[in-house]
Design an enzyme around this catalytic site. Structure first.
Site, PDB file in Angstrom:
ATOM      1  N   LYS A 183       0.842  -1.204   0.000  1.00 28.15           N
ATOM      2  CA  LYS A 183       0.000   0.000   0.000  1.00 28.15           C
ATOM      3  C   LYS A 183       0.883   1.262   0.000  1.00 28.15           C
ATOM      4  O   LYS A 183       2.088   1.165  -0.039  1.00 28.15           O
ATOM      5  CB  LYS A 183      -0.952  -0.035   1.198  1.00 28.15           C
ATOM      6  CG  LYS A 183      -1.819  -1.317   1.258  1.00 28.15           C
ATOM      7  CD  LYS A 183      -2.862  -1.383   0.152  1.00 28.15           C
ATOM      8  CE  LYS A 183      -3.515  -2.750  -0.028  1.00 28.15           C
ATOM      9  NZ  LYS A 183      -4.300  -3.242   1.070  1.00 28.15           N
TER      10      LYS A 183
HETATM   11  C1  PLP Z   1      -5.287  -4.267   1.496  1.00 28.14           C
HETATM   12  C2  PLP Z   1      -6.754  -4.129   1.517  1.00 28.14           C
HETATM   13  C3  PLP Z   1      -7.515  -4.484   2.635  1.00 28.14           C
HETATM   14  C4  PLP Z   1      -6.958  -5.187   3.829  1.00 28.14           C
HETATM   15  O1  PLP Z   1      -5.869  -4.593   4.393  1.00 28.14           O
HETATM   16  P1  PLP Z   1      -4.861  -5.464   5.287  1.00 28.14           P
HETATM   17  O2  PLP Z   1      -4.027  -4.422   5.939  1.00 28.14           O
HETATM   18  O3  PLP Z   1      -4.072  -6.316   4.332  1.00 28.14           O
HETATM   19  O4  PLP Z   1      -5.655  -6.265   6.231  1.00 28.14           O
HETATM   20  C5  PLP Z   1      -8.874  -4.227   2.596  1.00 28.14           C
HETATM   21  N1  PLP Z   1      -9.464  -3.690   1.522  1.00 28.14           N
HETATM   22  C6  PLP Z   1      -8.761  -3.364   0.418  1.00 28.14           C
HETATM   23  C7  PLP Z   1      -9.475  -2.747  -0.739  1.00 28.14           C
HETATM   24  C8  PLP Z   1      -7.384  -3.594   0.380  1.00 28.14           C
HETATM   25  O5  PLP Z   1      -6.700  -3.302  -0.722  1.00 28.14           O
END
Ligand code: PLP
Length: 383
Positions: A183
Site C-alpha cells: 500500500k
Molecule cells: C489491502 C486491503 C484491505 C486489507 O488490508 P490489510 O491491511 O491487508 O488487512 C482491505 N481492503 C482493500 C481494498 C485492500 O486493498
C-alpha cells in the site's frame, strides 16, 4: 534472466530504520506514545478529528462494522470488485454483504447499482476507492442520505487521494486504511480508521482493546487496577514499533504519491494510441493515489503468463468477491449477479507501480506489455 519486477513494494530509508530502532530502545513497545502520535498524523493527513490505529486494514474494517453495530439481519452494500476483506468484515459481525456492480470505465462502485440493491435491511454502504481513485462520493452520499444509511469508505488504496478537494479519510462517516507493504505507506502490518464522530471514535478504541473501557496507560496514570470489559472486543492494537515506522513513512507520502503519479502518466502516454491496451478512465474531479495501475487487454490470461515468464510481476485485482466459493456457499451468490465486474475481471491486469520502480525498469515493463498487447493472439477488445 533479468531481475523480477514486482507489482508493488515498500520504500524504506535509513531514517525509517532509525525510527524503529529508537522505539526498540524506549520504554514502550506497545500502547505507548507513538500510537497517539501516529493517530494524530493520520487524522491531520485525512483532515478528520480522529484516527484510530488498528493492527491491519481488515481489523480496521471490522472495527467500523462493530462501531456501527452491524449484526445479524443487517445488510451492507459493497462493490463486487474489491479485496475479499471488505465483505468479510460484514460477515465477521454476522451481517450480510450485498454486492453492487461497478462502472465499466472506472471500475468504481456504480451508484445506480447501489441504489438498486437497497432494501429495508440495508444499514450501510462501503465505498472502495479501487486502484486509488476516490469513488463518486457526492452521488453515494446523496443515496445514503435519502435512505438513512451510513456511508463508509474502504480507502486502503487511496491514502493521499482526494475528491473535489476533500481528502480520502474525510469523505465518509468512517474510513479504513491499510499500511501493508504494497500500500502507499508501510507499517509491515497496520491499519486505521478515521472519523469526525466522537462516539464512533470511542467505540473504535474500545473494540481494538478487548472491549475494555480504559487502556493500560490511562490506568497507570490514574494509579488504578480496576477496569471494565463492557463489550466483546479483540486485541487489534498496533504496536509502537509499527506506529514509529508509519509516522516516518507518512512524512514521505507526498514524495511517494508524486512518484506513483509520474509512473502512471508514463503508462497513460504509452497506451494512449493503443486499441488493445485500455487504461481505466479517470474522473476529472479527483486526485488519484495510484495504489494500482490497471490496464485492460483482450486476452488477459495469455498476457499474464507471457509477462510473468519475462519476470514482470503483473497481478490481477480482483476475483469478484461474490464468485469466491465461501460467498457462493454461505450467501448463494453466483455469476450473473454483477455482470460488469465479471466481464472486467477477465481483462484486467495490474502493472508494476511503486516509488522504487526505476525508469529503466518501467521501460522494460512497457516494452514487454506493448509487445504482448500488439501480438496477434490479442484480438481486439469488444466494444
Ligand atoms: C489491502 C486491503 C484491505 C486489507 O488490508 P490489510 O491491511 O491487508 O488487512 C482491505 N481492503 C482493500 C481494498 C485492500 O486493498
Amino acid at each position: 534472466m533479468s531481475e523480477f519486477i514486482p507489482y508493488g513494494r515498500q520504500w524504506i530509508d535509513d531514517d525509517d530504520v532509525a525510527a524503529v530502532a529508537d522505539v526498540l530502545r524506549s520504554d514502550w513497545l506497545t500502547t505507548g506514545p507513538k500510537v497517539a502520535e501516529f493517530e494524530a498524523a493520520l487524522a491531520a493527513c485525512g483532515g478528520t478529528r480522529y484516527a484510530v490505529a488498528y493492527c491491519n486494514g481488515t481489523a480496521a474494517l471490522h472495527g467500523m462494522m462493530f462501531a456501527l453495530d452491524i449484526g445479524p439481519g443487517d445488510e451492507v452494500i459493497v462493490p463486487a470488485l474489491t479485496f475479499a476483506a471488505t465483505a468479510n468484515a460484514v460477515v465477521y459481525q454476522g451481517g450480510t454483504p450485498v454486492f453492487a456492480d461497478v462502472d465499466p470505465d472506472t471500475l468504481l462502485m456504480d451508484p445506480a447499482s447501489v441504489s438498486a440493491r437497497i432494501t429495508a435491511r440495508t444499514r450501510a454502504i462501503i465505498a472502495v476507492d479501487y486502484a486509488g481513485q476516490p469513488c463518486d462520493y457526492d452521488a453515494l452520499q446523496s443515496l445514503a442520505d435519502r435512505h438513512g444509511l451510513a456511508l463508509l469508505a474502504d480507502a486502503c488504496h487511496a491514502l493521499g487521494g482526494s475528491y473535489r478537494g476533500r481528502r480520502a479519510g474525510s469523505l465518509a462517516r468512517m474510513t479504513a486504511f491499510s499500511f501493508h507493504p504494497v500500500k502507499t505507506i508501510a507499517c509491515g502490518e497496520g491499519g486505521a480508521v478515521t472519523t469526525d464522530d466522537a462516539d464512533l471514535n470511542a467505540r473504535l478504541r474500545l473494540f481494538r482493546n478487548h472491549g475494555i473501557s480504559t487502556d493500560h496507560r490511562q490506568r497507570e496514570a490514574a494509579g488504578a487496577w480496576y477496569y471494565e470489559m463492557v463489550e466483546l472486543g479483540y486485541n487489534y492494537r498496533l504496536s509502537d514499533i509499527h506506529c514509529a515506522l508509519g509516522l516516518s513513512q507518512l512524512a514521505k507520502l507526498p514524495r511517494f504519491l508524486e512518484r506513483r503519479r509520474a509512473i502512471a502518466r508514463r503508462y497513460d502516454a504509452a497506451f494512449a494510441g493503443s486499441t488493445n491496451l485500455q487504461p481505466l478512465a479517470r474522473q476529472d474531479n479527483v486526485e488519484h493515489a495510484y495504489h494500482l495501475y490497471v490496464v485492460r487487454l483482450p486476452e488477459r490470461d495469455a498476457a499474464f503468463a507471457t509477462l510473468r515468464r519475462q519476470g514482470i510481476g503483473v497481478n490481477v485485482h480482483y476475483v469478484p468477491v461474490h464468485l469466491h466459493p465461501f460467498y457462493r456457499q454461505r450467501f448463494g451468490t453466483a455469476a450473473g449477479l454483477c455482470p460488469v465486474a465479471e466481464q472486467a475481471y477477465r481483462h484486467i491486469l495490474s502493472l508494476p507501480i511503486y516509488p522504487g520502480l526505476s525508469d529503466a525498469d518501467q521501460t522494460r515493463v512497457l516494452g514487454a506489455v506493448r509487445s504482448v498487447g500488439e501480438s496477434t493472439d490479442q484480438k481486439k477488445l469488444a466494444g
